[in-house]
Design an enzyme around this catalytic site. Structure first.
Site, PDB file in Angstrom:
ATOM      1  CB  SER A  29      -0.469  -0.136   0.939  1.00 20.21           C
ATOM      2  OG  SER A  29      -1.975   1.009   1.267  1.00 20.21           O
ATOM      3  CG  ASN A  30      -0.371   4.658  -1.546  1.00 19.19           C
ATOM      4  OD1 ASN A  30      -0.987   5.618  -0.887  1.00 19.19           O
ATOM      5  ND2 ASN A  30      -0.742   3.886  -2.746  1.00 19.19           N
ATOM      6  CG  HIS A  31       3.014   7.214   3.872  1.00 16.86           C
ATOM      7  ND1 HIS A  31       3.083   6.030   5.726  1.00 16.86           N
ATOM      8  CD2 HIS A  31       4.208   6.047   4.080  1.00 16.86           C
ATOM      9  CE1 HIS A  31       3.806   4.972   5.384  1.00 16.86           C
ATOM     10  NE2 HIS A  31       4.861   5.499   5.122  1.00 16.86           N
ATOM     11  CB  ALA A  96      -2.896   7.493  -3.553  1.00 17.58           C
TER      12      ALA A  96
END
Ligand code: C5P
Length: 223
Positions: A29-31, A96
């Site tokens: 995943s991402n932030h 995102a």
């Protein structure tokens, strides 16, 4: 800010990260915090639109009068985005989305082996906003985001063209005061023939200015 600017319009907004599982307990995943997408959903509802928010996993409260569909993966986000596309007038992609996902999701937890190096095989995810923008005559007015660290306007403009978007919101994420996870943002709204800078403000304030600008461009396009 005009309260009726999007009256009678249906707006679909993607927000947050996607989460791409590797096995039952792990994911890529991402932030992304989802703050910008949620603020846009709130502003669009305030502008009189019916709003569907398609959200990856975040810890934010869904704004009032916003219909939220929770998803995890990019493929689920794409399916949800296409689900009510027929009644969608304006599509805003603030999510995102993970560019890649694991080729295979293991049914059972991957066990630690003796090898020092472990390789993951990834496959490209669908591009949601490009898919929506490519739908042909019935496509909604389509707005994307571009988070960049250099030549922000240049890269945003090439993304606008490559993905076939109507507008792109260019975001300089090299500045830690704005962008990912922060409460403030500053952006430039880029269209085929124009650029409008919106100075640093809270994501909530900025979302209202963005929705105002997007509504104006959208109206121009339907004239
Ligand atoms: O190519 P890049 O990921 O920088 O493009 C960002 C824009 O494209 C954002 O609007 C994002 O929501 C959208 N996007 C998407 N599906 C993807 C990748 C990006 O909708 N798989």
């Amino acid at each position: 800010f005009e309260y009726g600017a999007l009256a009678g319009k249906h707006v679909v907004i993607t927000a947050g990260p996607t989460r791409e599982p590797l096995d039952p307990v792990r994911y890529i995943s991402n932030h992304s915090s989802g703050k910008m997408g949620y603020a846009l959903a709130e502003a669009a509802a305030d502008a009189g639109a019916s709003v569907r928010l398609i959200s990856g996993p975040v810890t934010l409260q869904v704004p009032p009068r916003v219909d939220c569909i929770q998803v995890e993966t990019a493929e689920q986000m794409l399916a949800a985005s296409l689900d009510d596309i027929d009644r969608c007038d304006l599509f805003i992609a603030a999510a995102a989305v993970a560019d890649y996902r694991p080729v295979a999701v293991e049914e059972h937890k991957i066990k630690k082996g003796s090898e020092e190096i472990m390789e993951l095989r990834l496959t490209k995810n669908p591009d949601i906003v490009a898919t929506v923008a490519g739908l042909g005559a019935q496509r909604p007015y389509t707005v994307g985001f571009a988070a960049e660290t250099r030549d922000v306007i240049g890269y945003a403009r090439s993304k606008l063209i490559r993905k076939g978007l109507d507008l792109i919101v260019a975001n300089d994420v090299s500045n830690p005061e704005i962008g990912f996870n922060s409460d403030d943002n500053a952006v430039t709204l880029v269209s085929a023939d124009d650029e409008v800078s919106l100075p640093q403000a809270s994501k909530r304030q900025l979302a209202r200015r963005l929705i105002e600008q997007i509504a104006q461009h959208y109206k121009q396009s339907t004239k």
